[in-house]
Design a protein around this motif. Structure first.
Motif, mmCIF file in Angstrom:
data_model
loop_
_atom_site.group_PDB
_atom_site.id
_atom_site.type_symbol
_atom_site.label_atom_id
_atom_site.label_comp_id
_atom_site.label_asym_id
_atom_site.label_seq_id
_atom_site.Cartn_x
_atom_site.Cartn_y
_atom_site.Cartn_z
ATOM 1 N N ARG A 4 0.851 -1.209 0.000
ATOM 2 C CA ARG A 4 0.000 0.000 0.000
ATOM 3 C C ARG A 4 0.877 1.246 0.000
ATOM 4 O O ARG A 4 2.096 1.153 0.163
ATOM 5 N N ARG A 5 0.219 2.373 -0.194
ATOM 6 C CA ARG A 5 0.951 3.643 -0.127
ATOM 7 C C ARG A 5 1.475 3.854 1.291
ATOM 8 O O ARG A 5 0.823 3.472 2.271
ATOM 9 N N ALA A 6 2.639 4.481 1.380
ATOM 10 C CA ALA A 6 3.210 4.737 2.707
ATOM 11 C C ALA A 6 2.459 5.864 3.406
ATOM 12 O O ALA A 6 1.922 6.768 2.753
ATOM 13 N N ARG A 7 2.423 5.750 4.746
ATOM 14 C CA ARG A 7 1.773 6.777 5.578
ATOM 15 C C ARG A 7 2.825 7.411 6.484
ATOM 16 O O ARG A 7 3.877 6.798 6.750
ATOM 17 N N ARG A 37 9.611 14.130 2.835
ATOM 18 C CA ARG A 37 9.448 15.010 1.676
ATOM 19 C C ARG A 37 9.012 14.212 0.432
ATOM 20 O O ARG A 37 8.315 14.727 -0.431
ATOM 21 N N HIS A 38 9.447 12.954 0.362
ATOM 22 C CA HIS A 38 9.140 12.130 -0.814
ATOM 23 C C HIS A 38 8.122 11.036 -0.489
ATOM 24 O O HIS A 38 8.006 10.053 -1.222
ATOM 25 N N LEU A 39 7.388 11.194 0.608
ATOM 26 C CA LEU A 39 6.526 10.096 1.083
ATOM 27 C C LEU A 39 5.496 9.653 0.037
ATOM 28 O O LEU A 39 5.171 8.465 -0.043
ATOM 29 N N ASP A 40 5.001 10.590 -0.760
ATOM 30 C CA ASP A 40 3.996 10.228 -1.771
ATOM 31 C C ASP A 40 4.535 9.234 -2.791
ATOM 32 O O ASP A 40 3.764 8.571 -3.482
#
Ligand SMILES: CC(C)(COP(=O)(O)OP(=O)(O)OC[C@H]1O[C@@H](n2cnc3c(N)ncnc32)[C@H](O)[C@@H]1OP(=O)(O)O)[C@@H](O)C(=O)NCCC(=O)NCCS
Length: 170
Positions: A4-7, A37-40
């Protein structure tokens, strides 16, 4: 185990996982500020007990992205998590109509199994301009460049419409 996407809550575990392999000289270290900063860009493989793997799909421009910071915790290697993370990142790239995804890696065979083809660093001038010119190991770098060319339709899309905006993910 779900990919999944990171939170934001995953950041300390992602940092620790990357730091583990950075300590062995396999990955570049990334601090919490950089990850936040790059979490998305980050995906994680996680279950109730926490993060077991991570990968970052860093988008340079609408036609090009890089697989970075791929790591699976030592206790969970060899169970298909690395392949799932990369495949999910490639699906994400497909949805964004990204034409090429590259990796600079010390594990080229792993990427070849997933459909990547050997390339040259010279063809990745975006990477060189952004990271390699600042890297102290640039002259002695042993990493192999590989590229996954996604559908020809994606490449054509960018030739036809240079002004395209990336499609939001999920
Ligand atoms: C490389 C890494 C992500 C692989 O993760 P993993 O979960 O163990 O890999 P998988 O179980 O999904 O393996 C998928 C396939 O690749 C193969 N494979 C795994 N690691 C490999 C490697 N280093 N080299 C070549 N092949 C490899 C597996 O045998 C498997 O083959 P199969 O489909 O025929 O069974 C993991 O070992 C790791 O975190 N390594 C340290 C960090 C690193 O090297 N990152 C990549 C550099 S960017």
């Amino acid at each position: 185990m779900r990919v999944r996407r990171a939170r934001p809550a995953d950041i300390p575990e992602i940092r620790a996982l990357i730091a583990h392999y950075a300590g062995e000289g396999i990955l570049l270290p990334r601090d919490e500020h950089d990850i936040r900063r790059h979490l998305d860009f980050f995906l994680v493989a996680a279950d109730r007990s926490g993060v077991a793997g991570c990968v970052s799909l860093e988008v340079y421009h609408p036609a090009l992205a890089e697989i970075r910071s791929l790591a699976v915790t030592p206790a969970k290697v060899g169970r298909g998590l690395g392949a799932r993370l990369v495949k999910t990142a490639l699906e994400r790239a497909e949805r964004r109509r990204i034409a090429r995804v590259f990796a600079l890696t010390s594990s080229p065979d792993f990427f070849v199994r997933l459909g990547f083809e050997p390339s040259t660093r010279h063809s990745l001038h975006e990477k060189i301009d952004r990271d390699c010119i600042h890297c102290s190991k640039a002259r002695t770098c042993q990493l192999t460049a590989l590229v996954a060319n996604l559908s020809a339709a994606n490449a054509a899309f960018h030739i036809l419409d240079e002004s395209v905006e990336p499609v939001p993910v999920e």
